[in-house]
Design a protein around this motif. Structure first.
Motif, short mmCIF file in Angstrom:
data_model
loop_
_atom_site.label_atom_id
_atom_site.label_comp_id
_atom_site.label_asym_id
_atom_site.label_seq_id
_atom_site.Cartn_x
_atom_site.Cartn_y
_atom_site.Cartn_z
N SER E 27 0.81 -1.22 0.00
CA SER E 27 0.00 0.00 0.00
C SER E 27 0.84 1.27 0.00
O SER E 27 0.31 2.35 -0.23
CB SER E 27 -0.96 -0.01 1.20
N GLU E 28 2.11 1.17 0.24
CA GLU E 28 2.92 2.38 0.13
C GLU E 28 3.07 2.82 -1.32
O GLU E 28 3.30 3.99 -1.60
CB GLU E 28 4.32 2.14 0.73
N GLN E 29 2.95 1.85 -2.21
CA GLN E 29 3.16 2.18 -3.63
C GLN E 29 1.87 2.22 -4.43
O GLN E 29 1.80 2.84 -5.47
CB GLN E 29 4.06 1.12 -4.28
N VAL E 30 0.84 1.54 -3.95
CA VAL E 30 -0.34 1.39 -4.79
C VAL E 30 -1.61 1.41 -3.95
O VAL E 30 -1.60 1.00 -2.78
CB VAL E 30 -0.23 0.06 -5.61
N PHE E 307 5.95 -6.40 -10.71
CA PHE E 307 5.15 -5.68 -11.70
C PHE E 307 5.17 -4.18 -11.40
O PHE E 307 5.36 -3.35 -12.30
CB PHE E 307 3.71 -6.22 -11.71
N LEU E 308 5.00 -3.82 -10.14
CA LEU E 308 5.02 -2.40 -9.77
C LEU E 308 6.39 -1.80 -10.09
O LEU E 308 6.49 -0.66 -10.57
CB LEU E 308 4.69 -2.23 -8.29
N ASP E 309 7.45 -2.56 -9.82
CA ASP E 309 8.79 -2.09 -10.18
C ASP E 309 8.84 -1.75 -11.67
O ASP E 309 9.38 -0.70 -12.05
CB ASP E 309 9.84 -3.16 -9.87
N CYS E 311 6.37 -0.93 -13.60
CA CYS E 311 5.56 0.27 -13.83
C CYS E 311 6.36 1.53 -13.48
O CYS E 311 6.22 2.57 -14.11
CB CYS E 311 4.28 0.23 -12.99
N LEU E 312 7.21 1.39 -12.45
CA LEU E 312 7.99 2.53 -11.98
C LEU E 312 9.33 2.64 -12.71
O LEU E 312 10.18 3.45 -12.33
CB LEU E 312 8.22 2.41 -10.47
N GLY E 313 9.53 1.80 -13.73
CA GLY E 313 10.75 1.89 -14.51
C GLY E 313 11.97 1.27 -13.86
O GLY E 313 13.10 1.46 -14.29
N LYS E 314 11.74 0.52 -12.82
CA LYS E 314 12.87 -0.14 -12.15
C LYS E 314 13.15 -1.51 -12.79
O LYS E 314 12.27 -2.06 -13.46
CB LYS E 314 12.54 -0.37 -10.67
N PRO E 315 14.34 -2.08 -12.54
CA PRO E 315 14.60 -3.44 -13.04
C PRO E 315 13.57 -4.40 -12.47
O PRO E 315 13.17 -4.27 -11.30
CB PRO E 315 16.00 -3.75 -12.51
#
Lengths: 340, 340, 340, 340, 340, 340
Positions: E27-30, E307-309, E311-315
């Motif tokens: 929940s910190e990210q989404v 998946f969130l990574d 979305c955030l452009g991370k590896p």
């Protein structure tokens, strides 16, 4: 001290591989002077193979020419009685293969005659010399078992109807799985209880698998000549309420290839063999005890030695003529119960 | 179809955790209308806990105020007889806890009265519903076992004398290990054989360990009030020569903590449970067969359901009044044999 | 008899999950009247959670307002000494967490003061109450071990450097694997020998793995703040030539995740725990004995109960102040030997 | 290149079954020219059996008549010193059975003389050639272990006091379990550490079981002539803080029949043998590594070959005279420590 | 940074127990803003249960009212394509359940559109996050495997035809065991090889057991509606001669209840999972390596996080749209090959 | 009936230890009249060792001087073709070692010529006579397997590149692991399916480990002369959609030292060998069946006997010339596929 003179009666496998080698290892005490077999050529061959001086085709001739101190009987079950009686009449000690006989009265007569003649009559139940059984008796003596009140004794084969010999011939053998296998564990169970005579015996015998014929783990057998039981179960109840549950089989639809075991239940502890484990209480807790280094022993050598001890008047745990008579009576009562 | 009305007699643990939950899960067919206990407060508490309408302190009152179609008897063994008779007189189906009674004649009278009144009398031997036993009966039906001729049935505990309740009280229980534990495997063995009556029964009971007192795996027991057998062994012989070897114990010097098993030997195959394995011939070879995915079942639920099926005239494998009478007679013969 | 009044000093996990629950289960003998922590909010929260009347932020206040009969010390190792001394000065019995202290002289002073004040000082080495250790002491008492002459004591973790708390802080803990883990098995070994003082102590400590940092089975630790030993090995030689080999580790390149065991060698028998096995001679043969049904015990509850017994003047096997002083001196000699 | 000429001193079992067969398999490099035994008949018989040209009853005669290049000493421990010194004086390479001697100074003198004479002195610690130990040294060389800082070395028997020979004779053997068994694993442990000399040695020896007499797994021994330790434990501490815990026993109340193992702990990995396992980190995870196909080797053949390599100036891992002197000094310090 | 807004499409079990709990733990990210299901009541119930603000019965409405950054598709396989395309058109990142689609061209179009719109398209192959697979990829990266040239990939059930849902409905699912189970291990195998496209695909599918109907370990299935393969086998050959042998089954006459494993063979080492073992050479010997302390991970949580990574452009190692298109094409070639 | 006259061609190990002993045990049916080897001294030695009358250095001479009825070909693979053709031209029955040849067309020509000449051509695939395979075929015949639709066949070694012989010589052997090992399990799999010709064959071969050289479990091999595949994998698809997955290796990074097994999947049951287990449904439940007493057989003796049966026109399960031609064609297609 001069050596005892032994004669072997019977020219089969058990003479060749068990009794003669054992006696030869005990050559300080005993010398084999003769082999006798109704098939003289067998006697001859055996004597030659083992370097024994004389071979005979008739026992009468044996007694005429030699004067053995002791005789070992290794013939089919139905010959145990006449040959033992003859040997006893000749004042020989007798070491007879198991079972004692095919009739209870025969075994009784054999014991009585030995007694009358003042010679030793003994039966070759070698399992008495197994390290596990010796340990059981030591545990009993040390009080680790308390009063023994119930024993389960099994000698079972899954498909072990011999495809050779006369094991399925009723007249020669006197029976099947019980008289061939069951007697071994029955002897141990009785010995552990002090060899009492049961108050009650109830039993049943079966022959479903034997009569069906087939291929097993000891060859192929012929249902047409299968005259004995392939399985027997019995319950023996003794005056002091101790009891034995006995099972023996040549063929039974079970998992193990064979299963030869006793469960001994006493008031202080219980034991299981083979192998040997002890179940009791120690330091206030239920304990299971294993003996990882029991030595393997040559049980035939030990049993033959025990027979010689008996002949020499020393203490011995060999199966006596009296015990054999009790056992044979039980066997007969089992067969009678199952043919009610 | 309207639901059957059930009443519970007995306010103890077995009512609370076995019978009431099972009946509630079968609420489409049955409704619990009342609980009755001589200790009224127990009846009250149980009724409240499970949302049951009525609570009674006397059975007479129960029958006066409610008209149950069926009654479940969950009281001490010695009350099974009077309470079942009363229920049958009131034309109720009866589902009685095991054992049927403490005397053979009682169980016989119960079966006769049920028969006369045209109602169902059944006993709660739940192991009949175990997946392993159901599979055994399917194997028998499929001919995989052939003729069954010998069964070894054991329900043994190493040190399992209950330290609570009245399990060691002879008057209330009628006996010890046999009547509490042994009857379970005896019922299965008899059912597998078609529930025959034995020709001969021979048995012995023991109490060495119980009378010595001590601490076990089910608490500490008092030797002074230990009045029953801690172990029983019996042999049952049937007219067709089939036989059962039965052993039951609260305490025995063995390795396992407990051992509840049957070995079933047939002419075509043999089975062992629990767990279930089958030993037979397949494709011309000796085969050992395992069934790795037998489902675990709620055996109480299934047995209660089987009782309801019987009440509704459907096929059912619940233990019948007639079978209970046969079993109780065997139990009595075992105790008689052992007090010879 | 009126109940003892207890106060808890220390608001951490060990108070919350070990000592308070144990004392509450023993509520017939003891009542917790207060909790004290330098972090008052912790004391408050703990008191509320467990329904304890008082909470304090300073021990002086505690003694001023309450008059506890006994105090339980559950603070970091370096506080054991000052807080125990204060409690003893207030004539309280003291139940102190292990290890006794961080210096040998401190533990000696604590024991002396308790003695002078006539109150009980005890340390919470709970493994003394383990069923396996109790059985060891019974075996010793029954003579099954004979004279004990050598013990190997290990408390090893493969990668168990705690990634939390102050376990790697030398000033607060006084050391690493030895003082945190090793003392448990050292206490048992000493107790089995009669708690003698060693003639000679030789030891080494290591920190290769701790100083390298990394991820383990108890979290990730920081090599920069790793100030203690990750492993210690020691040999203790006693006047009667008995000896102890002691090993303790937070981290060691071994197979097991953790290994906490003692091998006790005596002239008649040897024992190994945990779990417990006994190796001796029985009925003339080498025997291995297992005790399959040792009950699992709540060792904290039993140890707290043993402490209360001591407070009430009853026999108790709790670790005494005197024993704690001996043990602490050994710990100090081990650290000294390894910094030679 | 011409072959080396070897002479065997000692006519016992180790010459017959170990050294002579190994040398004969290495016949391209060496030829056995003589056997010498104080009991000339033994020397004669051995020479005849193995087709060796000469037999002698005195070593002086041997050196007079033959000029061996190397001598193999297979006599009781107390003769190693005089016979090796004589051989060295005769400028022979010497391959001496373990232990080097019964006194530290003797082993030191032997090493010094070999050095002075410029010949090879080596001891027959064959375990150095075991595949598991070779693999350990390869793992060390490949950096898989990092710095080795602690070793536990055990050579234990449960009831293995030899019932024959002079193993319990202090004068001839110099000691018991330590000097007969313990030296094998001590040599391996020292070699793995680079054969350092310990700073501190502390130890204890025991003889409870030996002095009690009895029957074991290697025969029956006489307590009256049992003069040596049946068990020894020691701790060795080295200048770099590495440590060894050493245990050796002829008799100890433990589970295994025998236990010969080393636990080697290093900063990067740990190894256990026998058998060999490696415990380290790989790909960021804790890893356990087994080597399932290590070949079985004839360790005597390999060690004899290593000795010959040394004689020929090739690289060799045979135990050198210098190492033997270090080891013997440690043995002496262990015995001294235990008699403090 | 502001949180991403997520919408859930599909109201079934996988949304309820996998995706929503994972997103809530992150929940910190989404933040989950809406749930949409064609069965609006399901959407409503799910939103209420998890405290999600909005519920919709149509996706169009969802996009109209909310503006999610990302959409999670948890609907039947045949809806993955239209719903993903719609989401991509709305410029949402998409996290779609496996398999990508029921046709290869659909998966290709989905990847292309995601690429064109510059958003992330990913598929929920959670096994990629298993500790064992992560370790495999680390071993590969560390060179412990060398070149991988052959993989055996199995996802087999003995009798696991689901008795519920639409798993046997060809139109909705697109296939049976291969598309439901096989794709999981196929994805892992392809990923281990670098996700190449095979040169050749040959395969067969079967439905003997499914068409026969019956009771299995996942319920009872109806042969009349069984339209898919119960087993599939395939061989994939890649341009560099690497190969994959793939087997998947709902039902197969095998021993294990289920078997999900990969055997990876490389030039330097081979690995097997699950569980993970490594087989290679170390220190010159064949070595078997186990990793006993691999941590169990919440693979759904890790995959959602991956998946969130993305979305955030991370590896990120989540399965990409491009990989999904390759995999789906292979699935289609397998089905085509088997219908030749 | 007069005995058949046999000639042996090839003087290597397989003639000496397999074929000649088998033929001698079957001396009632066959007599070995000659041995022929291009290395005449080998032929001479073999003839002398086994008491065979004639030895030849050229086959032409053999046929000129003797008139054998049958010929056994035990030469390198590349000689099977010319020598078999010559024997057939001489109207001899031929028993040829596996594989049939090194080219498919050769095997086809061999079968055609045998057919034309009206003599028997058979190949020595002895595993057909294994008890496990015989049981498989009986299970199939009894309907326990239903339709067989998929087989996994493996003959794998971890590091079993022979360090001797010409196993890595492509010209003489025709290939590596496939043609030496894989053909054995391929033959069994094809026989179980009725020996169909596959519609499609796809395969890959590898030589990573072989080309790297090294020490293995069958010696040290030279990478410079390693010309064959160390591993091969193939998929065979048959007209009825049955399929075979085949794997063979001389070297593979796997756990087992070697793995020779088949998994046979049928519509009613599945079997696994070696050893043999059966997985099916029985009495309505999933069942696992083991056959604990399968007899060990001398598979060479049985296969030679089966060849003689074929020569005598009796039913026989020996591998026929026709089957050999089919198998050889598959081998060729596998090698072709892998060199695409």
């Amino acid at each position: 001290m001069s050596r005892l003179k032994a004669a072997i009666i019977g020219g089969g496998n058990i003479a060749d591989t068990n009794h003669i080698p054992a006696l030869k290892q005990l050559s300080e005490q005993v010398e084999i002077v003769a082999v006798c077999s109704r098939d003289f050529s067998k006697a001859r061959a055996l004597a030659d193979k083992h370097g024994i001086a004389h071979a005979f085709g008739e026992t009468a001739e044996l007694y005429r020419q030699c004067t053995p101190n002791l005789v070992v009987i290794c013939t089919p079950n139905n010959l145990h009685y006449p040959q033992t009686m003859e040997a006893l009449e000749n004042s020989c000690h007798v070491f007879c293969e198991k079972p004692p006989a095919v009739k209870a009265q025969n075994a009784r007569d054999m014991a009585d005659l030995a007694n009358k003649k003042g010679v030793v009559l003994a039966y070759n139940f070698q399992l008495r010399q197994a390290s596990e059984f010796a340990l059981l008796m030591r545990c009993k003596a040390d009080g680790l078992l308390g009063d023994i009140y119930h024993i389960k004794a099994n000698f079972l084969r899954r498909r072990g109807i011999p495809g050779w010999g006369y094991f399925t011939n009723k007249a020669m053998q006197g029976g099947g799985a019980l008289i061939d296998l069951g007697v071994h564990v029955l002897d141990l169970a009785l010995y552990a209880l002090g060899y009492p005579t049961p108050e009650q015996v109830i039993a049943n015998t079966y022959d479903f698998i034997g009569k069906a014929g087939g291929k097993g783990l000891m060859g192929t057998w012929d249902p047409a000549t299968f005259e004995v039981e392939d399985a027997a179960t019995a319950y023996l109840s003794f005056p002091n309420k101790a009891s034995i549950m006995l099972s023996a089989s040549f063929a039974l639809n079970m998992q193990a290839e064979k299963d030869r075991n006793l469960d001994i239940f006493g008031s202080k502890g219980g034991a299981k063999l083979f192998p040997f484990t002890l179940h009791t209480e120690l330091a206030g807790e239920l304990a299971d005890i294993q003996f990882p280094f029991l030595e393997e022993t040559d049980i035939q050598l030990k049993n033959t030695s025990a027979f010689l001890d008996a002949c020499l008047g020393k203490p011995s745990n060999v199966c006596t003529g009296e015990q054999g008579a009790i056992l044979q009576e039980i066997v007969e009562r089992i067969y009678q119960s199952s043919t009610r």
